[in-house]
Structures are given as C-alpha cells and as structure tokens.
Scaffold this motif. Structure first.
Motif, short mmCIF file in Angstrom:
data_model
loop_
_atom_site.label_atom_id
_atom_site.label_comp_id
_atom_site.label_asym_id
_atom_site.label_seq_id
_atom_site.Cartn_x
_atom_site.Cartn_y
_atom_site.Cartn_z
N ASP A 92 -20.73 -7.55 1.32
CA ASP A 92 -20.77 -9.00 1.53
C ASP A 92 -22.14 -9.58 1.19
O ASP A 92 -22.23 -10.69 0.65
N GLU A 101 -19.38 -15.29 -3.19
CA GLU A 101 -18.79 -15.63 -1.89
C GLU A 101 -19.76 -16.55 -1.17
O GLU A 101 -20.97 -16.36 -1.22
N ASP A 102 -19.21 -17.54 -0.53
CA ASP A 102 -20.00 -18.52 0.21
C ASP A 102 -20.29 -17.99 1.61
O ASP A 102 -19.39 -17.46 2.27
N ASP A 104 -20.61 -19.58 4.35
CA ASP A 104 -19.74 -20.24 5.33
C ASP A 104 -18.37 -19.56 5.41
O ASP A 104 -17.84 -19.35 6.49
N THR A 105 -17.82 -19.22 4.26
CA THR A 105 -16.53 -18.53 4.23
C THR A 105 -16.62 -17.20 4.95
O THR A 105 -15.75 -16.85 5.75
N PHE A 108 -16.97 -17.82 8.79
CA PHE A 108 -15.74 -18.22 9.46
C PHE A 108 -14.65 -17.15 9.40
O PHE A 108 -13.71 -17.17 10.19
N SER A 109 -14.79 -16.19 8.48
CA SER A 109 -13.85 -15.07 8.45
C SER A 109 -14.41 -13.87 9.23
O SER A 109 -13.86 -12.78 9.16
#
Length: 148
Positions: A92, A101-102, A104-105, A108-109
């Motif tokens: 990640d 990949e953001d 924030d995403t 929140f995941s």
C-alpha cells in the motif's frame, strides 16, 4: 486494519523484522531528503519542526522514526510515542508513492492507519498530494550525488 491484497510472505517478513531499526530509518530519511526536503514550503517545515514522525510498514515489521530538524529529515531512535504514526503494508505504501491509490481510499478501507496529531496528519497528506511527480529522476539523483 484490513489486509492489503498483497502482503510480504512470512519468511521474508520474519527476516526483515530482525533488522535493526535505526540504520533503516537513516536510509529512509536519506531518500526522503533527496526526494522532498527541497520541495517543502516554509510554512510546512515550520509545522514539521521538532515533530516526531513514525512510518510503520506493517507486513515487513519495519518502523522508521524521524524528525524535521535543521532544514532536513533526521533519523531518530524514538522509544516513546510519535507525534504522528502512519501504518500500512509495503504494497500500500508503494501504491501511494506511485499515486496508484489515494491515501483517503486506503484510510477508509482500513488499509492505512494514522495515529496521533490529526492536524499534523492532514498537513503531511496535503503536502504529499501537492507534490508533483516525478519527485526526482535518476539523472537528478546522479547530479546531486556527483561531486562538482
């Protein structure tokens, strides 16, 4: 924290976890300074001053502790709590660095975690978002490392 789609295999993870923390932090901040220290705005560096930051690569069991001091990131041996700790898998972190990949995403995941000073966390996130890629090329790196 939710698992990333790809985690380091356990034998590699166990091997990496045995490496001493401080030399890893020293190598990490060397790269960070080459890539970012000249790109940070003065208001950002003022807010970073003397803040203890920790990056945890969860599947590698690596922890990088560093601080902004005297105009650069400096490795430190931080035994206590950091002002900001950011945790994710190696996969990640690579996705974020490559802007595939953001943050924030991932947050929140539940694949990215931030603990500590929320304002500092937002500053770091917004600063990284504002930096244009590529941060440096191999030619720029070679020019910085080659004596004139």
């Amino acid at each position: 924290m939710k698992k990333a789609p790809f985690l380091l295999p356990q034998p590699i993870s166990r091997l990496l976890s045995r490496l001493p923390a401080y030399p890893g932090s020293l190598l990490f901040v060397t790269g960070l300074n080459l890539a970012l220290s000249q790109r940070l705005a003065s208001d950002v560096t003022q807010m970073l001053a003397h803040k203890k930051l920790r990056l945890q690569v969860t599947d590698a069991h690596w922890t990088f502790d560093f601080i902004w001091l005297n105009g650069r990131f400096t490795a430190c041996q931080n035994k206590g709590a950091a002002d900001l700790t950011i945790s994710a898998s190696a996969y990640d972190f690579v996705l974020m660095a490559r802007r595939q990949e953001d943050p924030d995403t991932l947050f929140f995941s539940r694949r990215l975690a931030m603990e500590g000073d929320t304002e500092l966390g937002l500053l770091v996130k917004n600063t990284i978002d504002a930096i244009e890629l590529p941060v440096f090329s191999l030619a720029q790196l070679r020019a910085r490392l080659t004596p004139h």
